[in-house]
Write a protein that holds these residues in place. Structure first.
Motif, mmCIF file in Angstrom:
data_model
loop_
_atom_site.group_PDB
_atom_site.id
_atom_site.type_symbol
_atom_site.label_atom_id
_atom_site.label_comp_id
_atom_site.label_asym_id
_atom_site.label_seq_id
_atom_site.Cartn_x
_atom_site.Cartn_y
_atom_site.Cartn_z
ATOM 1 N N THR A 57 -21.466 -18.540 25.177
ATOM 2 C CA THR A 57 -22.491 -20.073 26.440
ATOM 3 C C THR A 57 -23.752 -20.049 26.569
ATOM 4 O O THR A 57 -24.320 -20.320 26.759
ATOM 5 N N LEU A 58 -23.364 -18.036 27.186
ATOM 6 C CA LEU A 58 -24.512 -17.955 28.066
ATOM 7 C C LEU A 58 -26.132 -17.700 26.253
ATOM 8 O O LEU A 58 -27.088 -18.343 27.404
ATOM 9 N N ALA A 59 -25.271 -17.108 25.815
ATOM 10 C CA ALA A 59 -26.537 -17.262 24.597
ATOM 11 C C ALA A 59 -27.006 -18.278 24.166
ATOM 12 O O ALA A 59 -27.829 -17.502 23.564
ATOM 13 N N HIS A 60 -25.992 -19.135 23.515
ATOM 14 C CA HIS A 60 -26.687 -20.379 22.857
ATOM 15 C C HIS A 60 -27.636 -21.366 23.406
ATOM 16 O O HIS A 60 -28.012 -21.478 25.129
ATOM 17 N N ASN A 61 -28.603 -21.775 22.757
ATOM 18 C CA ASN A 61 -29.348 -22.312 22.805
ATOM 19 C C ASN A 61 -28.726 -24.211 23.779
ATOM 20 O O ASN A 61 -29.877 -24.766 24.159
ATOM 21 N N SER A 62 -27.420 -24.168 24.205
ATOM 22 C CA SER A 62 -27.220 -25.456 24.573
ATOM 23 C C SER A 62 -26.865 -25.735 25.458
ATOM 24 O O SER A 62 -26.973 -24.746 25.884
ATOM 25 N N ALA A 63 -26.883 -26.960 26.044
ATOM 26 C CA ALA A 63 -26.750 -26.717 27.435
ATOM 27 C C ALA A 63 -25.917 -26.767 28.264
ATOM 28 O O ALA A 63 -24.967 -26.588 27.636
ATOM 29 N N HIS A 64 -25.723 -26.361 29.476
ATOM 30 C CA HIS A 64 -24.228 -25.031 29.988
ATOM 31 C C HIS A 64 -23.246 -27.220 29.983
ATOM 32 O O HIS A 64 -24.028 -27.768 30.611
ATOM 33 N N ASN A 65 -22.255 -26.641 29.441
ATOM 34 C CA ASN A 65 -21.371 -27.859 30.090
ATOM 35 C C ASN A 65 -20.094 -27.009 30.199
ATOM 36 O O ASN A 65 -19.458 -26.563 29.267
ATOM 37 N N ILE A 66 -19.052 -27.445 30.734
ATOM 38 C CA ILE A 66 -17.564 -26.883 30.220
ATOM 39 C C ILE A 66 -16.881 -26.630 29.669
ATOM 40 O O ILE A 66 -15.825 -25.934 29.316
ATOM 41 N N HIS A 67 -17.454 -28.322 28.728
ATOM 42 C CA HIS A 67 -16.632 -27.930 26.992
ATOM 43 C C HIS A 67 -17.680 -27.760 27.152
ATOM 44 O O HIS A 67 -18.679 -28.617 26.261
ATOM 45 N N PRO A 68 -17.940 -26.469 25.564
ATOM 46 C CA PRO A 68 -19.333 -26.464 25.081
ATOM 47 C C PRO A 68 -18.814 -27.458 23.840
ATOM 48 O O PRO A 68 -18.047 -27.489 23.229
ATOM 49 N N PRO A 69 -20.573 -27.072 23.208
ATOM 50 C CA PRO A 69 -20.237 -28.149 21.719
ATOM 51 C C PRO A 69 -19.654 -27.405 20.912
ATOM 52 O O PRO A 69 -19.210 -26.239 20.853
ATOM 53 N N PRO A 70 -19.883 -28.473 19.776
ATOM 54 C CA PRO A 70 -18.591 -27.913 18.503
ATOM 55 C C PRO A 70 -19.169 -27.008 17.566
ATOM 56 O O PRO A 70 -19.047 -25.782 17.102
ATOM 57 N N ASP A 71 -20.466 -26.448 17.826
ATOM 58 C CA ASP A 71 -21.231 -25.875 16.708
ATOM 59 C C ASP A 71 -20.725 -23.806 17.888
ATOM 60 O O ASP A 71 -20.128 -22.847 17.101
ATOM 61 N N ILE A 72 -20.233 -23.893 19.324
ATOM 62 C CA ILE A 72 -20.088 -23.256 19.977
ATOM 63 C C ILE A 72 -18.065 -22.944 18.990
ATOM 64 O O ILE A 72 -17.664 -21.406 18.969
ATOM 65 N N ILE A 73 -17.845 -24.230 19.421
ATOM 66 C CA ILE A 73 -16.450 -23.866 19.348
ATOM 67 C C ILE A 73 -15.840 -23.541 17.681
ATOM 68 O O ILE A 73 -15.444 -22.465 17.725
ATOM 69 N N LYS A 74 -16.619 -23.896 16.607
ATOM 70 C CA LYS A 74 -17.242 -23.402 16.040
ATOM 71 C C LYS A 74 -16.999 -21.978 15.685
ATOM 72 O O LYS A 74 -16.274 -21.258 14.468
ATOM 73 N N ASN A 75 -17.328 -21.675 16.518
ATOM 74 C CA ASN A 75 -17.831 -20.283 16.726
ATOM 75 C C ASN A 75 -17.048 -18.960 16.689
ATOM 76 O O ASN A 75 -16.288 -17.770 15.733
ATOM 77 N N MET A 76 -16.757 -19.904 17.796
ATOM 78 C CA MET A 76 -15.468 -18.849 18.668
ATOM 79 C C MET A 76 -13.468 -19.071 17.899
ATOM 80 O O MET A 76 -13.458 -18.025 17.877
ATOM 81 N N ILE A 77 -13.781 -20.523 17.139
ATOM 82 C CA ILE A 77 -12.569 -20.690 16.197
ATOM 83 C C ILE A 77 -12.609 -19.212 14.899
ATOM 84 O O ILE A 77 -11.679 -18.754 14.378
ATOM 85 N N SER A 78 -13.936 -19.033 14.217
ATOM 86 C CA SER A 78 -14.197 -18.447 13.291
ATOM 87 C C SER A 78 -13.706 -16.514 13.933
ATOM 88 O O SER A 78 -13.119 -15.972 13.033
ATOM 89 N N LEU A 79 -14.074 -16.474 14.743
ATOM 90 C CA LEU A 79 -13.541 -15.376 15.890
ATOM 91 C C LEU A 79 -11.992 -15.609 15.871
ATOM 92 O O LEU A 79 -11.046 -13.992 15.267
#
Length: 585
Positions: free
Chosen positions: A551-573
């Motif tokens: 979440t820190l490295a991403h360009n999106s605003a900080h949110n307790i529930h990260p946006p779909p782009d970050i969730i997609k990358n987590m699932i891929s991991l």
């Protein structure tokens, strides 16, 4: 027999008193005693009705506690436990671990300021990118350093550390970003370190989350005002209902007020509610967030928590904030993931973004999955997710590919289940036990993660995903340590009886902050819990998903529930770990 002989034979009886009168007096005494016993018994029955299979644990003392009269003789480790439950004392071995964990997250405390003007001001503060060694050009594989100098609101340099800063290096043009690490020199200056991992433009962004003076307030609240986040439960029997205040340990300022004790019999995790006036403890039907207490800080302290003034404000550069990174030299060894150049401080992140995709720094290529490959990967698998809403996001993402079975559960708390009978896929989500700040959870669905893990057989087709942190931030660190210790022991048992079980643990992430959110759920609290989590599970066969860096490295605003782009990358991991790429022969 003469009267004298009668008196001598019955010295306790008065002279000249008829027998029937003496019997009447005895009967009266017995009657008064019986009435007193009935009254006493009735008063105790009202208190004793609290006891049930939920509350019989009033007699239960956790294994880690001991009565003061039976306390072990001899010196204990010099560690002060700030937990709000005075009866939950750790064992000597646990106290040693607690002290080591607390020492590992120690934060410098600043001197008390006399006014806001003497506190850290991100607008006056500056940073500068330091020149590379020997003035040579910067290339992929090098390390970049920026020096930060904190100033107060009057533009004077700070002379002590303790500010909470975060840093990232990013390139919007390339969809690239990496979290930096910040080194506190304890004199008002800080170093932000970044690995150079891609060719092309890179921009430094450094943010002050909280001043050192604000962090000192947060430390005090965590240690002294853990009651600032409270909960409630609804009790109901027929048409009669009552609501009562609940928490991990309730203050005993009213010692005559009875409590309902819902301490977990297996783990010893405490939970109490004030007993309803007219209902028994067995009639509790739900649990829900009560709210936050107000007036936690003074007017002077409140000035330290102002949005756009001293909460998450970007620090500007005194010169250029961008660099151009050249490719690695041709004669350099070809490495899939570049190491950092030798130096006094080396920083290796867990990964970084490039072209919008997360790349692990450990050398494991992260696979990309579409709908078909997700189904193929999950075939024959049972995925068990436990924790807060940040791991529920993973379930919500995957249910787009696995049909959900409607359990008619509350939208926040669950439990949830998704089943694909054709491919033998089972997904499950269950929230963790209290403290839990969801809107409403059925009392029957309040489960502790350690107990749920003990019910799993485990094995190569079992995946366990855990994320517990967001609801623990208002409480002393010892509360979190105790919960993680129970989960760690349960995971050790699971991995022993079910070899091949994949365990994934998600870290904390950054969130949007204002004054109230800062006082109760600041990123500083989350960072402290995240460091405890990493230390406690170090060496255990688990996979970490570094949500903090993602979440820190991403360009999106900080949110307790990260946006779909970050969730997609987590699932891929995660799926890369579930279904690693086949090695080429």
């Amino acid at each position: 027999m003469t009267e004298e002989h009668k008196a001598a034979a019955n010295p306790g009886q008065p002279k000249g008193v008829p027998v029937y009168q003496r019997l009447s007096r005895c009967a009266l005494i017995f009657l008064l005693l019986a009435l007193s016993g009935i009254i006493f018994l009735r008063r105790n029955i009202i208190t004793l009705e609290n006891l049930s299979y939920h509350t019989a644990s009033m007699l239960f003392q956790p294994q880690n506690s001991s009565h003061p009269a039976l306390a072990q003789k001899g010196p204990l480790p010099p560690y002060n436990n700030h937990t709000i439950c005075s009866h939950l004392e750790p064992t000597p071995d646990e106290a040693l671990e607690d002290r080591a964990l607390i020492d590992a997250i120690a934060w410098p405390k600043p001197p008390a300021p006399t006014s806001l003007n003497q506190t850290s001001d991100p607008v006056h503060s500056l940073f500068a990118i330091l020149p590379s060694k020997g003035g040579r050009e910067r290339r992929v594989g090098d390390q970049l350093e920026a020096l930060v100098q904190m100033l107060d609101f009057q533009g004077r340099p700070k002379r002590y550390g303790g500010d909470f800063l975060v840093a990232r290096l990013h390139s919007p043009e390339l969809g690239a970003g990496v979290a930096g690490t910040v080194v506190d020199h304890l004199n008002g200056s800080y170093s932000a370190l970044f690995p150079l991992l891609w060719e092309g433009p890179a921009q430094v962004t450094i943010t002050m989350v909280h001043s050192s003076e604000a962090v000192a307030v947060l430390q005090r609240l965590r240690e002294q005002r853990s009651d600032r986040f409270f909960f409630k439960s609804l009790f109901r029997s027929g048409k009669l209902s009552e609501t009562s205040v609940c928490n991990m340990c309730l203050p005993h300022n009213r010692p005559q007020e009875p409590l309902c004790n819902y301490t977990d019999l297996h783990t010893g995790e405490p939970w109490y509610c004030l007993k309803p006036k007219r209902l028994s403890c067995d009639t509790r039907i739900n649990h829900f967030k009560g709210g936050y207490k107000k007036d936690l800080v003074t007017n002077k302290e409140a000035l330290l928590f102002q949005s756009r003034v001293n909460i998450k404000v970007v620090i500007h550069a005194s010169g250029p904030d961008r660099i151009d990174v050249l490719p690695r030299k041709i004669d350099d060894p070809e490495l899939e993931n570049r190491s950092i150049e030798p130096g006094p401080v080396k920083y290796n992140p867990s990964g970084y973004y490039y072209k919008g995709s997360w790349r692990s720094f450990d050398g494991t290529p992260v696979r990309q999955f579409d709908a078909k490959s997700i189904t193929q990967c999950l075939t024959g698998k049972m995925i068990n997710m436990y924790g807060d809403s940040t791991v529920r996001q993973w379930f919500e993402y995957l249910r787009a590919f696995v049909p959900e079975f409607n359990l008619r559960s509350p939208a926040q708390a669950g439990p949830f289940m998704a089943v694909d009978c054709k491919h033998n896929i089972l997904l499950k989500y269950r929230c963790h036990g209290p403290p839990l700040g969801f809107s409403t959870v059925r009392a029957s669905e309040l489960r502790y993660v350690a107990n749920e893990l003990d019910r799993l057989p485990g094995g190569p087709n079992t995946v366990v995903a855990l994320s517990l942190w967001a609801h623990f931030s208002p409480f002393p660190v010892e509360v979190y340590i105790r919960r993680m210790r129970h989960i760690r022991r349960a995971l050790e048992r699971l991995l022993a009886r079910g070899p091949g079980t994949l365990v994934v643990i998600r870290s904390a992430n950054l969130r949007a902050l204002d004054k109230e959110m800062s006082l109760n759920h600041s990123d500083w609290f989350s960072l402290q819990l995240d460091r405890v989590l990493r230390n406690m599970f170090m060496g255990l066969a688990v996979v970490f998903v570094d949500a903090w860096e993602m979440t820190l490295a991403h360009n999106s605003a900080h949110n307790i529930h990260p946006p779909p782009d970050i969730i997609k990358n987590m699932i891929s991991l995660i799926l890369t770990q579930v279904c690693p790429a086949k090695k080429k022969s």
